[in-house]
Design an enzyme around this catalytic site. Structure first.
Site, PDB file in Angstrom:
ATOM      1  N   HIS A  98       0.821  -1.210   0.000  1.00  0.00           N
ATOM      2  CA  HIS A  98       0.000   0.000   0.000  1.00  0.00           C
ATOM      3  C   HIS A  98       0.853   1.257   0.000  1.00  0.00           C
ATOM      4  O   HIS A  98       0.426   2.304  -0.469  1.00  0.00           O
ATOM      5  CB  HIS A  98      -0.985  -0.029   1.174  1.00  0.00           C
ATOM      6  CG  HIS A  98      -2.194  -0.838   0.832  1.00  0.00           C
ATOM      7  ND1 HIS A  98      -2.495  -2.013   1.446  1.00  0.00           N
ATOM      8  CD2 HIS A  98      -3.126  -0.646  -0.113  1.00  0.00           C
ATOM      9  CE1 HIS A  98      -3.583  -2.515   0.900  1.00  0.00           C
ATOM     10  NE2 HIS A  98      -3.995  -1.704  -0.044  1.00  0.00           N
ATOM     11  N   GLU A 133     -11.194  -3.289 -38.879  1.00  0.00           N
ATOM     12  CA  GLU A 133      -9.733  -3.364 -38.928  1.00  0.00           C
ATOM     13  C   GLU A 133      -9.241  -4.155 -40.131  1.00  0.00           C
ATOM     14  O   GLU A 133      -8.071  -4.506 -40.228  1.00  0.00           O
ATOM     15  CB  GLU A 133      -9.158  -3.918 -37.613  1.00  0.00           C
ATOM     16  CG  GLU A 133      -9.754  -5.207 -37.132  1.00  0.00           C
ATOM     17  CD  GLU A 133      -9.179  -5.665 -35.794  1.00  0.00           C
ATOM     18  OE1 GLU A 133      -8.172  -5.118 -35.328  1.00  0.00           O
ATOM     19  OE2 GLU A 133      -9.754  -6.606 -35.228  1.00  0.00           O
ATOM     20  N   ASP A 171      -4.335  -2.790 -37.254  1.00  0.00           N
ATOM     21  CA  ASP A 171      -4.500  -3.833 -38.265  1.00  0.00           C
ATOM     22  C   ASP A 171      -4.982  -3.248 -39.592  1.00  0.00           C
ATOM     23  O   ASP A 171      -4.565  -3.696 -40.659  1.00  0.00           O
ATOM     24  CB  ASP A 171      -5.466  -4.917 -37.773  1.00  0.00           C
ATOM     25  CG  ASP A 171      -4.739  -5.918 -36.887  1.00  0.00           C
ATOM     26  OD1 ASP A 171      -3.610  -6.296 -37.239  1.00  0.00           O
ATOM     27  OD2 ASP A 171      -5.284  -6.295 -35.839  1.00  0.00           O
TER      28      ASP A 171
HETATM   29  C1  PEP Z   1      -6.048  -2.546 -33.943  1.00  0.00           C
HETATM   30  O1  PEP Z   1      -5.794  -3.458 -34.732  1.00  0.00           O
HETATM   31  O2  PEP Z   1      -5.976  -1.341 -34.249  1.00  0.00           O
HETATM   32  C2  PEP Z   1      -6.439  -2.860 -32.569  1.00  0.00           C
HETATM   33  C3  PEP Z   1      -6.881  -1.922 -31.751  1.00  0.00           C
HETATM   34  O3  PEP Z   1      -6.313  -4.140 -32.160  1.00  0.00           O
HETATM   35  P1  PEP Z   1      -4.918  -4.833 -31.756  1.00  0.00           P
HETATM   36  O4  PEP Z   1      -3.865  -3.763 -31.753  1.00  0.00           O
HETATM   37  O5  PEP Z   1      -5.135  -5.446 -30.429  1.00  0.00           O
HETATM   38  O6  PEP Z   1      -4.736  -5.816 -32.855  1.00  0.00           O
HETATM   39 MG    MG Z   2      -6.360  -5.477 -34.257  1.00  0.00          MG
END
Ligand code: PEP
Ligand code: MG
Length: 538
Positions: A190, A429, A453
């Site tokens: 803590h 994505e 992505d």
């Molecule tokens: C993305 O692809 O932008 C996303 C938010 O997912 P991750 O980065 O977890 O693949």
């Molecule tokens: Mg992603």
């Protein structure tokens, strides 16, 4: 100049003079007594006074550091009222016919030993809490509590000590407390939680002699080092950096509690991305307006087996409760590609980024998927929960997910569990999802753009490949057009549209996103306040 290496407990840097802090521990003597009942009365009176002073410390902590840092003083008050603890001390007094101080120290020593014997870091750290409580009671009984003067610091100081309790730390004048160095201490203690909420860099595992008192030193808790007698140039450099960071933190702190709204009154939801319960605490401490992306795959990756429905339920429920009615968007398992859990024994693929990942995996493994859905639906009773689906490329996938949700609800009903219906969001994505975002928006309740992505798939550039770093350009017109298209399509069909990829916190695009009509930005907790400040200036 000497460098010491320790365990980083609270990140940050500090420059100042070393000051030795030693606890004024009261020596407890055993005194045999004639009248144990009188000692029990003294014990109860000490408990009452200790609770009063803890209440005052709670109020101080609450006003200085808010809920996270003050909770311990509430917990202490509860421990003082704990019947088992009270009975243990009273039994000790009666059985051994000893003074209250002695019975308290003996009972606490047993509890401390018990907590310290646990493997779990968190439980071990509770030993210090018991010690803190018993010291407080003994101080009250011996009259030391009233006599103890709080430590007043007249220049920036790096305090060093064997260990320091939360009660001691909260009573120290923080205006000149630049850093904290202890011999013992864990990240879960803590004291660490309090230091963190006060923004005081802390390092543990450093054994300094009291004779170092008064020397100049610099503390770097990103590196985990303490340098005593630094060169004047180094001291000055750290001092300036620290002042700059403090200034910045003060400016940002002013943003807490303010609305995320542009000068012409356009309001935007500023959410946080998290992957754990601790992440939710950080999001709240950063004044996030909700969770825009809870990456649940980390629950699966941190474990050596699939987390059960119950384990997941506890985590989602904890997050929902921490967020106190603010949105919590839970993304279903996005495993595969770069995120592998060996126990799942996923098939080896030549091209995993385009393989069995995200929603594809869940739809192929309904048991795995429905376990998670049931946990989320149950946790929805404790807050404003929504589900977000990763890697969607078609309408049909959403329809299939809806069927699994129905099945999960039916199973919960059969088993007699309480649950709530939740909105269903879709991540945009993949280029496919962006291009058919009008169709997806008709099946979903909201859209969230995963630019990490989306960029790799739109540009056909592997986000994992460092050789291609110069090609992975989320500012590429192709990506920006897909974002714009998604926002337009989402709005056409009544869906709010957010961005939860890294691009959401890119300050050079904030104005563009607002002009496009993006409704929500979900970013790491540390970016909440800087982004709010920027939006309020637009
Ligand atoms: C993305 O692809 O932008 C996303 C938010 O997912 P991750 O980065 O977890 O693949
Ligand atoms: Mg992603």
């Amino acid at each position: 100049m000497q460098t010491y290496h320790g365990k980083k407990i609270v990140k940050g840097i500090a420059a100042g003079r070393l000051k030795y802090y030693s606890r004024q521990k009261h020596k407890v003597k055993r005194i045999d007594v004639e009248d144990p009942e009188e000692q029990i009365r003294r014990f109860h009176e000490a408990r009452r006074l200790a609770r009063e002073s803890l209440k005052a410390l709670y109020d101080t902590a609450m006003s200085e550091v808010g809920r996270s840092g003050s909770a311990i003083f509430e917990a202490y008050q509860i421990l003082l009222a704990d019947q088992e603890y009270i009975d243990a001390v009273c039994d000790n007094i009666r059985k051994n016919k000893v003074n209250a101080e002695y019975a308290i120290s003996k009972t606490s020593a047993v509890l401390e030993k018990l907590f310290s014997s646990f493997e779990d870091d968190y439980i071990r750290a509770r030993a210090q809490d018991v010690r803190d409580i018993s010291d407080r009671l003994i101080e009250v009984l011996s009259g030391d509590a009233a006599a103890a003067e709080p430590l007043v610091l007249t220049e920036p100081v790096i305090l060093f000590c064997e260990g320091i309790t939360p009660s001691e730390l909260i009573q120290i004048d923080k205006s000149n407390l630049a850093g904290l160095v202890t011999l013992s201490g864990s990240s879960n203690s803590h004291t660490a939680i309090l230091a963190r909420s006060m923004g005081i860099p802390m390092l543990s595992g450093i054994d300094l002699l009291p004779t170092e008192d008064g020397k100049k030193a610099v503390l770097d808790c990103w590196e985990g080092t303490l340098i005593t007698d630094p060169s004047t140039a180094l001291f000055r450099e750290v001092e300036q950096k620290q002042q700059q960071l403090q200034q910045e933190a003060l400016l940002l702190a002013e943003m807490k509690g303010l609305a995320t709204v542009t000068k012409d009154g356009r309001q935007i939801d500023l959410f946080a991305n998290i992957s754990s319960v601790d992440g939710a605490k950080r999001a709240m401490a950063s004044d996030a307006e909700g969770i825009g992306l809870f990456r649940t795959e980390f629950l699966y990756l941190e474990s050596d087996r699939e987390p059960s429905e119950e384990q997941q339920f506890e985590v989602y429920k904890a997050v929902a409760k921490i967020m106190e009615g603010k949105s919590v968007i839970i993304r279903t398992l996005d495993i595969g590609a770069d995120k592998q859990a060996s126990y799942l024994k996923l098939p080896k693929e030549d091209n995993p980024a385009m393989g069995l990942r995200g929603i594809r995996l869940c739809l192929q493994w309904p048991q795995l998927f429905e376990t998670q859905l049931r946990a989320i639906l149950r946790a929805a009773c404790y807050g404003k929960v929504a589900i977000l689906l990763p890697m969607i490329i078609s309408r049909e996938e959403i329809l299939q997910v809806r069927a699994h949700i129905e099945k999960a609800k039916a199973d919960l009903e059969k088993a007699g569990y309480e649950y709530r219906d939740v909105p269903l969001g879709v991540m945009i994505e993949t280029p496919a999802a962006a291009m058919i975002s009008d169709l997806l928006a008709q099946e979903a309740d909201f859209l969230s753009i995963g630019t990490n992505d989306l960029t790799q798939y739109a540009l056909a550039v592997d986000r994992q490949n460092p050789e291609l770093d110069n090609l992975i350009d989320p500012h590429h017109e192709a990506v920006l057009r897909m974002i714009r298209l998604t926002v337009e399509n989402g709005h056409r069909f009544g869906c709010k549209v957010g961005i939860c990829g890294e691009l959401a916190s890119d300050p050079t695009l904030t104005e563009t996103f607002l002009q496009m009509g993006v409704d929500e930005l979900s970013v790491s907790s540390s970016m909440i306040l800087p982004l709010r400040r920027q939006i309020r200036q637009l």
